[in-house]
Design a protein around this motif. Structure first.
Motif, PDB file in Angstrom:
ATOM      1  N   PHE A 194       0.663  -1.303   0.049  1.00 20.82           N
ATOM      2  CA  PHE A 194      -0.137  -0.073   0.066  1.00 20.82           C
ATOM      3  C   PHE A 194       1.001   1.257   0.104  1.00 20.82           C
ATOM      4  O   PHE A 194      -0.027   2.427   0.368  1.00 20.82           O
ATOM      5  CB  PHE A 194      -1.164  -0.087   1.267  1.00 20.82           C
ATOM      6  CG  PHE A 194      -2.374  -0.777   1.163  1.00 20.82           C
ATOM      7  CD1 PHE A 194      -3.470  -0.081   0.179  1.00 20.82           C
ATOM      8  CD2 PHE A 194      -2.508  -1.982   1.361  1.00 20.82           C
ATOM      9  CE1 PHE A 194      -4.772  -1.082  -0.008  1.00 20.82           C
ATOM     10  CE2 PHE A 194      -3.142  -3.016   1.482  1.00 20.82           C
ATOM     11  CZ  PHE A 194      -4.346  -2.200   0.859  1.00 20.82           C
ATOM     12  N   ALA A 195       2.547   0.968  -0.523  1.00 25.37           N
ATOM     13  CA  ALA A 195       2.798   2.233  -0.335  1.00 25.37           C
ATOM     14  C   ALA A 195       2.346   3.743  -1.320  1.00 25.37           C
ATOM     15  O   ALA A 195       2.295   5.054  -1.217  1.00 25.37           O
ATOM     16  CB  ALA A 195       4.022   1.818  -1.301  1.00 25.37           C
ATOM     17  N   ALA A 196       1.267   3.282  -2.302  1.00 28.89           N
ATOM     18  CA  ALA A 196       0.518   4.186  -3.076  1.00 28.89           C
ATOM     19  C   ALA A 196      -0.425   4.866  -1.943  1.00 28.89           C
ATOM     20  O   ALA A 196      -0.609   6.190  -2.652  1.00 28.89           O
ATOM     21  CB  ALA A 196       0.179   3.727  -4.194  1.00 28.89           C
ATOM     22  N   PHE A 197      -0.496   4.657  -0.768  1.00 28.54           N
ATOM     23  CA  PHE A 197      -1.831   5.702   0.135  1.00 28.54           C
ATOM     24  C   PHE A 197      -1.214   5.980   1.847  1.00 28.54           C
ATOM     25  O   PHE A 197      -1.870   5.891   2.379  1.00 28.54           O
ATOM     26  CB  PHE A 197      -2.827   4.193   0.245  1.00 28.54           C
ATOM     27  CG  PHE A 197      -3.706   4.178  -0.724  1.00 28.54           C
ATOM     28  CD1 PHE A 197      -4.539   4.640  -1.785  1.00 28.54           C
ATOM     29  CD2 PHE A 197      -3.581   2.786  -1.952  1.00 28.54           C
ATOM     30  CE1 PHE A 197      -5.517   4.950  -2.972  1.00 28.54           C
ATOM     31  CE2 PHE A 197      -3.839   2.696  -2.976  1.00 28.54           C
ATOM     32  CZ  PHE A 197      -5.386   4.147  -3.441  1.00 28.54           C
ATOM     33  N   CYS A 198       0.436   5.255   1.699  1.00 22.59           N
ATOM     34  CA  CYS A 198       0.912   5.388   2.969  1.00 22.59           C
ATOM     35  C   CYS A 198       1.707   6.223   2.633  1.00 22.59           C
ATOM     36  O   CYS A 198       2.815   6.473   1.128  1.00 22.59           O
ATOM     37  CB  CYS A 198       1.464   4.296   3.292  1.00 22.59           C
ATOM     38  SG  CYS A 198       0.678   2.983   3.723  1.00 22.59           S
ATOM     39  N   LYS A 199       2.819   7.379   4.116  1.00 22.22           N
ATOM     40  CA  LYS A 199       3.575   7.960   4.460  1.00 22.22           C
ATOM     41  C   LYS A 199       4.961   6.765   4.761  1.00 22.22           C
ATOM     42  O   LYS A 199       4.093   6.442   5.941  1.00 22.22           O
ATOM     43  CB  LYS A 199       3.318   8.947   4.943  1.00 22.22           C
ATOM     44  CG  LYS A 199       2.823   9.972   4.414  1.00 22.22           C
ATOM     45  CD  LYS A 199       2.878  11.216   5.602  1.00 22.22           C
ATOM     46  CE  LYS A 199       1.844  12.746   5.130  1.00 22.22           C
ATOM     47  NZ  LYS A 199       1.945  13.762   5.614  1.00 22.22           N
ATOM     48  N   LYS A 200       6.273   6.407   4.070  1.00 20.68           N
ATOM     49  CA  LYS A 200       7.061   5.117   4.486  1.00 20.68           C
ATOM     50  C   LYS A 200       7.862   6.105   4.862  1.00 20.68           C
ATOM     51  O   LYS A 200       7.741   7.024   4.962  1.00 20.68           O
ATOM     52  CB  LYS A 200       7.683   4.918   2.927  1.00 20.68           C
ATOM     53  CG  LYS A 200       6.710   4.356   1.718  1.00 20.68           C
ATOM     54  CD  LYS A 200       8.668   3.766   0.808  1.00 20.68           C
ATOM     55  CE  LYS A 200       7.032   3.336  -0.136  1.00 20.68           C
ATOM     56  NZ  LYS A 200       8.173   2.143  -1.516  1.00 20.68           N
ATOM     57  N   ARG A 201       8.065   5.035   6.238  1.00 27.85           N
ATOM     58  CA  ARG A 201       8.758   5.047   7.514  1.00 27.85           C
ATOM     59  C   ARG A 201      10.243   3.957   6.853  1.00 27.85           C
ATOM     60  O   ARG A 201      10.021   3.144   6.957  1.00 27.85           O
ATOM     61  CB  ARG A 201       8.452   4.847   8.625  1.00 27.85           C
ATOM     62  CG  ARG A 201       7.226   6.015   9.032  1.00 27.85           C
ATOM     63  CD  ARG A 201       6.860   5.873  10.820  1.00 27.85           C
ATOM     64  NE  ARG A 201       6.191   4.716  11.028  1.00 27.85           N
ATOM     65  CZ  ARG A 201       6.901   3.694  11.662  1.00 27.85           C
ATOM     66  NH1 ARG A 201       7.962   4.128  12.499  1.00 27.85           N
ATOM     67  NH2 ARG A 201       6.549   2.482  12.276  1.00 27.85           N
ATOM     68  N   GLU A 202      11.534   4.507   7.324  1.00 24.08           N
ATOM     69  CA  GLU A 202      12.556   3.845   7.694  1.00 24.08           C
ATOM     70  C   GLU A 202      12.285   2.669   7.720  1.00 24.08           C
ATOM     71  O   GLU A 202      11.953   2.377   9.734  1.00 24.08           O
ATOM     72  CB  GLU A 202      13.838   4.544   7.310  1.00 24.08           C
ATOM     73  CG  GLU A 202      14.686   3.908   7.619  1.00 24.08           C
ATOM     74  CD  GLU A 202      15.667   3.926   6.193  1.00 24.08           C
ATOM     75  OE1 GLU A 202      16.227   3.165   5.683  1.00 24.08           O
ATOM     76  OE2 GLU A 202      15.161   5.157   5.175  1.00 24.08           O
ATOM     77  N   GLY A 203      12.699   1.518   6.988  1.00 24.46           N
ATOM     78  CA  GLY A 203      12.975  -0.231   7.915  1.00 24.46           C
ATOM     79  C   GLY A 203      11.429  -0.713   8.328  1.00 24.46           C
ATOM     80  O   GLY A 203      11.703  -1.267   9.352  1.00 24.46           O
ATOM     81  N   ALA A 204       9.990   0.145   7.877  1.00 25.51           N
ATOM     82  CA  ALA A 204       8.562  -0.448   8.346  1.00 25.51           C
ATOM     83  C   ALA A 204       8.340  -0.771   7.020  1.00 25.51           C
ATOM     84  O   ALA A 204       8.574  -0.063   6.153  1.00 25.51           O
ATOM     85  CB  ALA A 204       7.604   0.445   9.374  1.00 25.51           C
ATOM     86  N   THR A 205       7.649  -1.898   6.857  1.00 26.55           N
ATOM     87  CA  THR A 205       7.070  -2.317   5.710  1.00 26.55           C
ATOM     88  C   THR A 205       5.193  -1.135   5.239  1.00 26.55           C
ATOM     89  O   THR A 205       4.550  -0.500   6.465  1.00 26.55           O
ATOM     90  CB  THR A 205       6.308  -3.983   5.173  1.00 26.55           C
ATOM     91  OG1 THR A 205       5.761  -3.930   4.525  1.00 26.55           O
ATOM     92  CG2 THR A 205       5.724  -4.514   6.162  1.00 26.55           C
TER      93      THR A 205
END
Length: 265
Positions: free
Chosen positions: A155-166
């Motif tokens: 769901f990367a298209a709908f999320c703000k990524k965090r380092e080290g987290a899926t």
């Protein structure tokens, strides 16, 4: 001693759940109250089931806190915290947590509801939890657009990524219904959510509900795997964390171990 706290709060006047220096947060208020009642030199850190963003509400938030003293009078602590906490935080229950309980990682799923009024101004008494929308939305189109998003996806298209987290999540339910008073309620259930995921999903569904895109567009957005500027992050006030579901007590530790390995940090 690990304690479980069941909480409700009106998120309007908070800068989200997570404690931040100089800002009013739900975590900060509760940790300060705990430190005051228990006369702690430094606050005991709370862990919650889901970190809500600024302005997001909760009716069924769950948290835990670890205390060095295993002789705390829980009933007295409950009464004291209720008298000390501000009016926009409700401590619904406080109890010694079962063995293996982790408010975040033991959870099986979280249930949110997003509410929109799209047929004229909504109830002024509910405006703090309902978003007024200027255009009528097609519920059938929204539900058709939700279908491709169900199940386990990146769901990367709908999320703000965090380092080290899926950003891999399993979306169990994404359904919009129109109530008798014409308020739209979108129920969103998943094993877990990443930052801004629910409000981004809502932005995509609203775009489809306005007929700006075909329902199949949500599948295209998901497949690209990165944020799409056409997906609006919807206002926070329409979102409420309604419930967190846990397994039976004898499965809490195993569930927590499984979730840690899968989601990383």
């Amino acid at each position: 001693m690990r304690l479980r706290l069941d909480l409700s709060y009106d998120g309007a006047q908070f800068h989200g759940w997570a404690a931040q220096p100089g800002l009013r947060t739900v975590q900060g208020e509760i940790e300060t109250a705990l430190a005051t009642v228990l006369r702690l030199e430094s606050p005991a850190a709370l862990t919650c089931a889901g970190r809500t963003d600024a302005g997001v509400h909760a009716r069924g938030q769950v948290a835990h806190v670890d205390l060095a003293d295993d002789q705390v009078d829980v009933e007295h602590l409950l009464r004291s915290l209720r008298s000390l906490l501000p009016d926009d935080i409700g401590l619904r229950a406080l109890a010694v947590a079962p063995e293996g309980f982790d408010a975040r990682f033991s959870a099986l799923e979280r249930r949110y509801v997003y509410r929109i009024s799209d047929r004229g101004p909504g109830d002024p008494l509910a405006r703090g939890q309902v978003v007024d929308w200027p255009r009528e939305l097609d519920v059938d189109a929204m539900n058709a657009g939700a279908e491709p998003l169900l199940g386990e996806h990146e769901f990367a298209a709908f999320c703000k990524k965090r380092e080290g987290a899926t950003t891999i999540r399993t979306l169990l339910v994404l359904r919009t219904d129109r109530r008798d008073d014409d308020v739209l309620e979108t129920t969103v259930r998943a094993d877990a959510f990443c930052h801004s995921m629910v409000r981004s999903l809502m932005g995509a569904l609203v775009a489809v509900g306005e007929h700006r895109f075909d329902p199949s567009w949500t599948s295209d957005v998901l497949a690209v795997g990165e944020r799409d500027a056409r997906v609006r992050v919807m206002p926070a006030r329409g979102l409420v964390l309604e419930e967190v579901v846990y397994p039976p007590d004898d499965a809490l530790a195993d569930r927590a171990s499984e979730a840690r390995q899968r989601r990383g940090n």
